[in-house]
Each structure stands twice: as C-alpha cells, then as structure tokens.
Design a protein around this motif. Structure first.
Motif, short mmCIF file in Angstrom:
data_model
loop_
_atom_site.label_atom_id
_atom_site.label_comp_id
_atom_site.label_asym_id
_atom_site.label_seq_id
_atom_site.Cartn_x
_atom_site.Cartn_y
_atom_site.Cartn_z
N TYR A 1 0.83 -1.44 0.03
CA TYR A 1 0.03 0.03 -0.09
C TYR A 1 0.92 1.10 0.08
CZ TYR A 1 -3.18 3.68 1.71
OH TYR A 1 -3.68 4.83 1.54
N ALA A 2 1.72 1.21 0.90
CA ALA A 2 2.78 2.31 1.10
C ALA A 2 3.60 2.61 -0.39
CB ALA A 2 3.59 2.33 2.11
N ARG A 3 3.94 1.86 -0.78
CA ARG A 3 4.93 1.69 -2.09
C ARG A 3 3.81 2.22 -3.47
NH1 ARG A 3 5.57 -0.50 -6.85
NH2 ARG A 3 7.44 -0.57 -7.98
N GLY A 4 2.65 1.68 -3.37
CA GLY A 4 1.70 2.07 -4.29
C GLY A 4 1.48 3.29 -4.30
N THR A 5 0.95 3.96 -3.04
CA THR A 5 0.67 5.40 -2.88
C THR A 5 1.95 6.16 -3.36
OG1 THR A 5 -0.71 4.58 -0.76
CG2 THR A 5 -0.04 6.81 -1.01
N GLU A 6 3.12 5.90 -3.01
CA GLU A 6 4.22 6.76 -3.38
C GLU A 6 4.54 6.55 -4.84
OE1 GLU A 6 7.35 4.82 -1.27
OE2 GLU A 6 6.99 5.64 0.89
N ARG A 7 3.95 5.71 -5.50
CA ARG A 7 4.26 5.59 -6.91
C ARG A 7 3.13 6.18 -7.88
NH1 ARG A 7 7.85 5.46 -9.52
NH2 ARG A 7 7.26 4.00 -11.15
N ILE A 8 1.94 6.51 -7.22
CA ILE A 8 1.20 7.16 -8.12
C ILE A 8 1.50 8.37 -8.72
CG2 ILE A 8 -1.14 8.41 -7.89
CD1 ILE A 8 -1.65 5.53 -7.66
N GLU A 9 2.01 9.27 -8.03
CA GLU A 9 2.33 10.66 -8.61
C GLU A 9 3.64 10.14 -9.72
OE1 GLU A 9 1.03 13.79 -8.63
OE2 GLU A 9 -0.42 12.65 -7.34
N PRO A 10 4.77 9.46 -9.34
CA PRO A 10 5.38 9.31 -10.56
C PRO A 10 4.95 8.73 -11.92
CG PRO A 10 6.37 8.82 -8.56
CD PRO A 10 4.98 9.09 -8.24
N MET A 11 3.93 7.99 -11.57
CA MET A 11 3.23 7.15 -12.62
C MET A 11 2.56 8.07 -13.54
SD MET A 11 2.55 3.24 -11.56
CE MET A 11 1.73 3.63 -10.06
N THR A 12 1.65 8.96 -12.75
CA THR A 12 0.88 9.89 -13.44
C THR A 12 1.82 11.00 -14.32
OG1 THR A 12 -0.65 9.68 -11.69
CG2 THR A 12 -0.88 11.67 -12.99
N ARG A 13 2.94 11.39 -13.44
CA ARG A 13 3.72 12.43 -14.30
C ARG A 13 4.36 11.84 -15.45
NH1 ARG A 13 5.88 13.98 -9.78
NH2 ARG A 13 7.57 12.51 -9.51
N SER A 14 4.95 10.45 -15.40
CA SER A 14 5.36 9.92 -16.50
C SER A 14 4.41 10.03 -17.77
CB SER A 14 5.63 8.65 -16.32
OG SER A 14 6.65 8.39 -15.53
N ILE A 15 3.08 9.51 -17.58
CA ILE A 15 2.18 9.79 -18.40
C ILE A 15 2.05 11.17 -19.02
CG2 ILE A 15 -0.40 9.33 -19.03
CD1 ILE A 15 -0.44 7.46 -16.52
N GLN A 16 1.87 12.14 -18.31
CA GLN A 16 1.69 13.43 -18.83
C GLN A 16 3.05 13.93 -19.36
OE1 GLN A 16 -0.93 15.32 -18.29
NE2 GLN A 16 -1.88 13.54 -17.44
N GLU A 17 4.23 13.58 -18.95
CA GLU A 17 5.45 13.85 -19.77
C GLU A 17 5.42 13.39 -21.15
OE1 GLU A 17 8.50 12.65 -17.37
OE2 GLU A 17 8.37 14.26 -16.04
N VAL A 18 4.90 12.22 -21.44
CA VAL A 18 4.62 11.68 -22.80
C VAL A 18 3.54 12.56 -23.58
CG1 VAL A 18 4.04 9.51 -24.08
CG2 VAL A 18 5.66 9.26 -22.13
#
Length: 113
Positions: free
Chosen positions: A89-106
């Motif tokens: 849960y903690a790792r998933g919560t931490e990864r939400i923003e970086p994953m979202t940012r990666s999509i937006q950058e593309v």
C-alpha cells in the motif's frame, strides 16, 4: 482476519486510482503508437508507458492477493501478510504521482493532450 474498514476503504481507493492510471497509460500508448508508430524516437516513451502499466497492474494484483489471503487467514497467522499489505500500500501510494507524471510527460512531449 477482518481487514479494518478504514484500511479497506484506503486500499480500494488506491486500487481505483491504479485502474485509472492503467487506463490512461494504455490509452496514451495506443494514441502514440497509432499517431507515430514504433520508431526510434517513440520507442523509449512506448516502453515507459508499458512500464507504468506493468507497475500499476503488479501493485493492483499484489493488493488483491494479499487482501484475499488476509481475509481467509486466522488472525494469529496474518501478521506477515498484513505487513506485506501495508508495504505494498505504501509503495503503491508513493508510485501514483511518478506514474501520473510519466504519462503526462509523454502526452506533452508528443502533443497528445
């Protein structure tokens, strides 16, 4: 063992967010591929999107599996699984923003907004 109601709510919210990320990354991947194909220039971003999808799917699956294991376990035997659930849960919560940012950058890079 019964997972506390608030934790269940938090877990389901994270899973919902992960599903949205999977959908957005897959949609962006299709748009990029359909518009530009698999070229030397697009391959890095197509791979990045595939990694986001894989990461989100893996976290979603782990959460589901651990919740199921904990729910059918004896409370005395569920401690290790509960620790793994909280770590996931903690790792998933931490990864939400970086994953979202990666999509937006593309999307920005390729004008897919």
């Amino acid at each position: 063992m019964k997972i506390p109601r608030q934790l269940q709510s938090d877990l389901f919210e994270l899973q919902s967010r992960l599903l949205l990320i999977i959908d957005e990354a897959a949609t962006t991947e299709r748009l990029l591929f359909n518009a530009f194909g698999e070229t030397e220039e697009s391959l890095t971003d197509l791979t990045a999107l595939a990694s986001v999808i894989e990461d989100a799917q893996d976290t979603y699956r782990r959460l589901s599996t651990l919740m199921s294991v904990i729910s059918r376990s004896d409370p005395d035997d569920a401690d290790d699984s509960m620790k793994l659930l909280m770590q996931t849960y903690a790792r998933g919560t931490e990864r939400i923003e970086p994953m979202t940012r990666s999509i937006q950058e593309v999307k920005i890079e390729w004008g897919l907004l």
